[in-house]
Design an enzyme around this catalytic site. Structure first.
Site: not given
Length: 167
Positions: A44, A93
């Site tokens: 990543k 969220r």
């Protein structure tokens, strides 16, 4: 003698946001020790190295004595087992977060039946926050002072701000 209750707050923390910090603080109210575990995934692309992310988190949590900073690669369920953690703490969220996190919690539970996952809803002021959003705003010199801990604001701007030009 009561066994120490350990939780893991995993993530990339690239960079850490006020939303991350809020979840860590709230976790400290429930657990004896909270391990903030930085995912070390060489595949990543991150703005900060694993070591830099650990150091920034250390500065942000220096007043939280039960917080330990570490990094891991591989399976979270196995890492949690090695650390004798009883729970993984995650922030939610939106509904889209829940779908992914629910799948991950079931997978972790399958791999480590002793591991629980605890979800914290974000506060209203942190609902929009993500590391990706912070990086995007910072890239163009936008004000991220209400998004990240002040102690790491210069680090983020020095690394990410491009003067409005993507490199």
């Amino acid at each position: 003698m009561r066994k120490e209750k350990i939780a893991i707050c995993p993530g990339s923390f690239d960079p850490m946001t006020l939303g991350h910090l809020d979840i860590i603080r709230r976790s400290c109210k429930l657990f004896d020790r909270v391990i903030v575990a930085v995912l070390d995934n060489p595949a990543k692309h991150t703005a900060f190295t694993t070591e830099e992310r650990e150091e920034m988190i250390r500065r942000c949590t220096k007043e939280m004595p039960q917080v330990e900073i570490d990094s891991f690669h591989g399976l979270l369920a196995e890492y949690a087992h090695q650390k004798h953690a009883v729970a993984v703490v995650r922030g939610l969220r939106a509904l889209s977060d829940f779908e992914y996190e629910f799948q991950m919690s079931l997978t972790n539970r399958n791999l480590n039946p002793d591991l629980e996952t605890i979800f914290f809803n974000t506060t209203a002021e942190n609902m929009f926050l993500s590391s990706s959003v912070v990086k995007q705003i910072a890239t163009f010199g936008g004000d991220i002072s209400k998004c990240v801990p002040q102690c790491i604001l210069p680090d983020i701007m020095d690394r990410i701000y491009t003067g409005g030009n993507k490199e």
